[in-house]
Motif scaffolding. Structure first.
Motif, PDB file in Angstrom:
ATOM      1  N   ARG A  56       0.838  -1.208   0.000  1.00  0.00           N
ATOM      2  CA  ARG A  56       0.000   0.000   0.000  1.00  0.00           C
ATOM      3  C   ARG A  56       0.869   1.254   0.000  1.00  0.00           C
ATOM      4  O   ARG A  56       0.593   2.221  -0.715  1.00  0.00           O
ATOM      5  CB  ARG A  56      -0.933  -0.009   1.216  1.00  0.00           C
ATOM      6  CG  ARG A  56      -2.099  -0.982   1.109  1.00  0.00           C
ATOM      7  CD  ARG A  56      -3.144  -0.721   2.193  1.00  0.00           C
ATOM      8  NE  ARG A  56      -2.634  -1.071   3.510  1.00  0.00           N
ATOM      9  CZ  ARG A  56      -2.761  -2.260   4.072  1.00  0.00           C
ATOM     10  NH1 ARG A  56      -3.375  -3.253   3.405  1.00  0.00           N
ATOM     11  NH2 ARG A  56      -2.302  -2.501   5.279  1.00  0.00           N
ATOM     12  N   ASP A  57       1.938   1.236   0.802  1.00  0.00           N
ATOM     13  CA  ASP A  57       2.839   2.388   0.874  1.00  0.00           C
ATOM     14  C   ASP A  57       3.422   2.729  -0.494  1.00  0.00           C
ATOM     15  O   ASP A  57       3.609   3.907  -0.829  1.00  0.00           O
ATOM     16  CB  ASP A  57       3.995   2.113   1.840  1.00  0.00           C
ATOM     17  CG  ASP A  57       3.556   1.998   3.291  1.00  0.00           C
ATOM     18  OD1 ASP A  57       2.428   2.418   3.613  1.00  0.00           O
ATOM     19  OD2 ASP A  57       4.355   1.480   4.093  1.00  0.00           O
ATOM     20  N   TYR A 112      12.789   2.243  -7.366  1.00  0.00           N
ATOM     21  CA  TYR A 112      11.358   2.182  -7.659  1.00  0.00           C
ATOM     22  C   TYR A 112      10.677   3.504  -7.282  1.00  0.00           C
ATOM     23  O   TYR A 112       9.902   4.066  -8.061  1.00  0.00           O
ATOM     24  CB  TYR A 112      10.721   1.019  -6.894  1.00  0.00           C
ATOM     25  CG  TYR A 112       9.214   1.007  -6.936  1.00  0.00           C
ATOM     26  CD1 TYR A 112       8.539   0.391  -7.983  1.00  0.00           C
ATOM     27  CD2 TYR A 112       8.460   1.625  -5.935  1.00  0.00           C
ATOM     28  CE1 TYR A 112       7.147   0.393  -8.032  1.00  0.00           C
ATOM     29  CE2 TYR A 112       7.084   1.628  -5.974  1.00  0.00           C
ATOM     30  CZ  TYR A 112       6.432   1.013  -7.024  1.00  0.00           C
ATOM     31  OH  TYR A 112       5.060   1.029  -7.075  1.00  0.00           O
ATOM     32  N   VAL A 113      10.950   3.999  -6.087  1.00  0.00           N
ATOM     33  CA  VAL A 113      10.329   5.241  -5.632  1.00  0.00           C
ATOM     34  C   VAL A 113      10.762   6.421  -6.502  1.00  0.00           C
ATOM     35  O   VAL A 113      10.000   7.365  -6.725  1.00  0.00           O
ATOM     36  CB  VAL A 113      10.668   5.486  -4.140  1.00  0.00           C
ATOM     37  CG1 VAL A 113      10.173   6.847  -3.678  1.00  0.00           C
ATOM     38  CG2 VAL A 113      10.046   4.386  -3.273  1.00  0.00           C
ATOM     39  N   THR A 143       1.064   2.211  -9.975  1.00  0.00           N
ATOM     40  CA  THR A 143      -0.386   2.241 -10.187  1.00  0.00           C
ATOM     41  C   THR A 143      -0.997   3.443  -9.493  1.00  0.00           C
ATOM     42  O   THR A 143      -1.863   4.129 -10.040  1.00  0.00           O
ATOM     43  CB  THR A 143      -1.019   0.949  -9.642  1.00  0.00           C
ATOM     44  OG1 THR A 143      -0.361  -0.170 -10.244  1.00  0.00           O
ATOM     45  CG2 THR A 143      -2.499   0.893  -9.977  1.00  0.00           C
ATOM     46  N   ARG A 144      -0.548   3.679  -8.287  1.00  0.00           N
ATOM     47  CA  ARG A 144      -0.939   4.866  -7.522  1.00  0.00           C
ATOM     48  C   ARG A 144       0.330   5.539  -7.001  1.00  0.00           C
ATOM     49  O   ARG A 144       1.362   4.894  -6.880  1.00  0.00           O
ATOM     50  CB  ARG A 144      -1.821   4.479  -6.332  1.00  0.00           C
ATOM     51  CG  ARG A 144      -3.243   4.123  -6.701  1.00  0.00           C
ATOM     52  CD  ARG A 144      -4.083   4.013  -5.425  1.00  0.00           C
ATOM     53  NE  ARG A 144      -5.483   3.816  -5.732  1.00  0.00           N
ATOM     54  CZ  ARG A 144      -6.032   2.625  -5.978  1.00  0.00           C
ATOM     55  NH1 ARG A 144      -5.270   1.554  -5.944  1.00  0.00           N
ATOM     56  NH2 ARG A 144      -7.305   2.500  -6.258  1.00  0.00           N
ATOM     57  N   PRO A 145       0.270   6.819  -6.670  1.00  0.00           N
ATOM     58  CA  PRO A 145       1.463   7.482  -6.132  1.00  0.00           C
ATOM     59  C   PRO A 145       1.923   6.823  -4.825  1.00  0.00           C
ATOM     60  O   PRO A 145       1.119   6.320  -4.040  1.00  0.00           O
ATOM     61  CB  PRO A 145       0.985   8.921  -5.881  1.00  0.00           C
ATOM     62  CG  PRO A 145      -0.193   9.100  -6.788  1.00  0.00           C
ATOM     63  CD  PRO A 145      -0.864   7.754  -6.850  1.00  0.00           C
ATOM     64  N   VAL A 146       3.230   6.851  -4.611  1.00  0.00           N
ATOM     65  CA  VAL A 146       3.793   6.361  -3.355  1.00  0.00           C
ATOM     66  C   VAL A 146       3.333   7.276  -2.232  1.00  0.00           C
ATOM     67  O   VAL A 146       3.200   8.493  -2.406  1.00  0.00           O
ATOM     68  CB  VAL A 146       5.329   6.333  -3.452  1.00  0.00           C
ATOM     69  CG1 VAL A 146       5.964   5.929  -2.118  1.00  0.00           C
ATOM     70  CG2 VAL A 146       5.771   5.399  -4.574  1.00  0.00           C
ATOM     71  N   ASP A 147       3.076   6.686  -1.060  1.00  0.00           N
ATOM     72  CA  ASP A 147       2.678   7.467   0.107  1.00  0.00           C
ATOM     73  C   ASP A 147       3.730   8.559   0.358  1.00  0.00           C
ATOM     74  O   ASP A 147       4.926   8.263   0.470  1.00  0.00           O
ATOM     75  CB  ASP A 147       2.586   6.550   1.333  1.00  0.00           C
ATOM     76  CG  ASP A 147       2.181   7.295   2.581  1.00  0.00           C
ATOM     77  OD1 ASP A 147       3.061   7.907   3.208  1.00  0.00           O
ATOM     78  OD2 ASP A 147       0.992   7.248   2.936  1.00  0.00           O
ATOM     79  N   PRO A 148       3.327   9.833   0.433  1.00  0.00           N
ATOM     80  CA  PRO A 148       4.300  10.931   0.546  1.00  0.00           C
ATOM     81  C   PRO A 148       5.240  10.798   1.736  1.00  0.00           C
ATOM     82  O   PRO A 148       6.436  11.106   1.630  1.00  0.00           O
ATOM     83  CB  PRO A 148       3.414  12.174   0.665  1.00  0.00           C
ATOM     84  CG  PRO A 148       2.117  11.794   0.031  1.00  0.00           C
ATOM     85  CD  PRO A 148       1.937  10.334   0.324  1.00  0.00           C
ATOM     86  N   ALA A 168      10.720   9.407   3.619  1.00  0.00           N
ATOM     87  CA  ALA A 168      11.589   8.606   4.486  1.00  0.00           C
ATOM     88  C   ALA A 168      12.595   7.797   3.669  1.00  0.00           C
ATOM     89  O   ALA A 168      13.741   7.599   4.086  1.00  0.00           O
ATOM     90  CB  ALA A 168      10.736   7.668   5.342  1.00  0.00           C
ATOM     91  N   ILE A 169      12.195   7.338   2.484  1.00  0.00           N
ATOM     92  CA  ILE A 169      13.074   6.519   1.648  1.00  0.00           C
ATOM     93  C   ILE A 169      14.128   7.373   0.947  1.00  0.00           C
ATOM     94  O   ILE A 169      15.300   6.996   0.865  1.00  0.00           O
ATOM     95  CB  ILE A 169      12.242   5.724   0.619  1.00  0.00           C
ATOM     96  CG1 ILE A 169      11.447   4.627   1.337  1.00  0.00           C
ATOM     97  CG2 ILE A 169      13.131   5.136  -0.478  1.00  0.00           C
ATOM     98  CD1 ILE A 169      10.485   3.884   0.449  1.00  0.00           C
TER      99      ILE A 169
END
Length: 491
Positions: A333-334, A372-373, A381-386, A391-392
């Motif tokens: 999900r993240d 990946y990020v 498919t969807r944006p990465v959790d902001p 953090a990454i």
């Protein structure tokens, strides 16, 4: 009713799903290849770039030679290679000219069918890679419609993707690929109809894993709705997290009124060989699975689940598998819900393992997840959790990767390794550790024969050879005598 073909996945996907891709060496495969060629399969799912790397790393087998020898032993049945497009063994997307050489060598060695799988369903990427394959040989190209559950990936999504690809002369056929076994029979019915309505006369095949018990039922439903072939594993290489078992699938298809043109006696012979091999080598057979709704959430494919279980066992953390699975759902999900197909399951599950074992979420992050990020694998498919993205990327290593060079060009790599290096060695050295390639080349052709019945004897001899006190050894059975004497060799 229709004639339904079978594609055997035992050597590649069955081996990968159930035995971590390390269960079968070249000698295991070649021993049964001649009989396998006479069964009547439409194709043999034989290898991938990752599978080729395993051949080098674990068996010291030359993967190019493996393809050539298998092709010679199976001249009638097309050997199949699954690819994510412009990528070969390494995580990075490769230079198109480099991949042109890869596809040329694969076809020269004997690959006659390619599965083109883009995990982001990028139409341009699929078409670009398919065009290169066609320009470098005459192999079939099958486009993958990779199934997942989300509110984005509905029947309309897949049928629109198929419609665009069906217009290309470089795409010969399609398959519905469900690596996590999530497709219910009801969904197989609607999705097969939707895709068939868009691809015209081009064939559609069913590739559905049995991880939560859907595989056989959904494959049968696909055949009922017009699919031309079903992917199966033989004997111990079927069921479990693999594909439907071949012998039972033949019986079920015929019970439904379909024709399956295989040699039953030869299929039985191959089935018997795989069972004897599995028992001799200690390879756990696939077993029919009960429905498990948790897989509808974490969506971990069979081969990845097997690898993750092995890693936790090696770390003496097998008891923490439920925690890692739960964390896998959250990490997915993240990261914007990537489809759990290579290379994304490895990224997601490894990150989940880091988060659980490390004690702090995203305290340790792999280079692949950072790439990946950054968007180096395409658009999620969807944006990465902001918050997760921050953090990454807020670490020195991420800034280094932002500045990293792209995959070297073919000419740059040729200059590095020398213009006269043989193409097959060059392609491996460009993407693998040199010491692993050295060890493979030093091993020569490796073992040329195999008998499941001899496997326990050879294992015993290997153990005894490690004990200096065992100077003289005799193994006897009816019709067989093997004597080893220190300093004198075999009698």
């Amino acid at each position: 009713m229709a004639e339904i073909g079978l594609i055997d996945v035992s050597m590649r996907d069955g081996n990968q799903s159930l035995w971590g891709a390390t269960g079968l060496g070249t000698h295991h495969m070649l021993q049964i290849a001649g009989a396998l060629d006479r069964v009547g399969f439409r194709a043999i799912d034989f290898t991938s770039s990752s599978h080729m790397a395993v051949a080098v790393r674990y068996f010291r087998d030359n993967p190019w030679e493996r393809i050539r020898r298998a092709r010679a032993a199976m001249p009638r049945t097309p050997l199949q290679f699954i690819t994510t497009g412009l990528r070969f063994i390494a995580w990075q997307q490769a230079d198109p000219d480099f991949m042109r050489l890869v596809y040329r060598r694969l076809q020269a060695c004997g690959i006659r069918r390619f599965i083109m799988l883009d995990p982001m369903h990028d139409i341009d990427a699929v078409l670009d890679a398919s065009r290169i394959i066609k320009q470098e040989g005459d192999a079939e190209v099958m486009a993958a419609l990779t199934f997942t559950l989300s509110d984005v990936h509905d029947d309309a999504f897949y049928s629109a993707f198929a419609r665009r690809l069906a217009q290309s002369r470089d795409i010969d056929l399609f398959y519905l690929k469900d690596p996590s076994g999530l497709m219910s029979p009801d969904r197989a019915r609607t999705l097969t109809r939707a895709v068939k309505s868009e691809i015209g006369s081009k064939p559609l095949e069913m590739h559905i894993h049995c991880t939560i018990g859907y595989g056989a039922l959904s494959s049968l439903e696909g055949a009922e709705q017009g699919a031309s072939a079903v992917h199966v594993g033989i004997g111990p290489a079927g069921e479990g997290t693999s594909l439907p078992e071949a012998v039972r699938m033949v019986a079920n298809l015929r019970a439904k009124g379909h024709t399956v043109a295989v040699d039953d006696a030869m299929l039985s012979h191959v089935n018997d060989y795989w069972w004897r091999l599995a028992r001799a080598e200690g390879l756990p057979p696939g077993e029919p699975q009960s429905f498990d709704a948790s897989f509808l959430q974490h969506q971990i494919a069979g081969g990845v689940m097997t690898t993750m279980e092995r890693q936790l066992t090696e770390l003496k953390l097998a008891h923490r598998l439920p925690e890692v699975i739960a964390e896998t759902e959250q990490v997915r999900r993240d990261l914007g819900q990537p489809i759990m197909v290579t290379p994304f399951p490895q990224m997601v599950c490894t990150q989940a393992l880091f988060n659980v074992v490390g004690g702090r979420r995203y305290g340790q992050v792999s280079d692949q997840v950072m790439r990946y990020v950054m968007g180096k694998f395409g658009r999620p498919t969807r944006p990465v959790d902001p918050k997760v993205e921050a953090a990454i990327l807020d670490r020195p290593r991420a800034r280094e990767l932002e500045r990293e060079d792209d995959f070297p060009t073919l000419s740059d790599l040729r200059r590095r390794f020398g213009a006269t290096m043989p193409e097959e060695e060059f392609l491996l050295r460009a993407v693998m550790p040199g010491d692993q390639v050295d060890a493979m080349l030093g091993a020569g052709r490796g073992r040329t024969g195999y008998s499941p019945e001899m496997a326990p004897v050879l294992a015993l001899l290997k153990k005894l050879a490690e004990r200096p006190a065992a100077r003289d050894l005799v193994v006897e059975r009816p019709g067989f005598r093997l004597a080893l004497h220190a300093g004198s060799g075999l009698d």
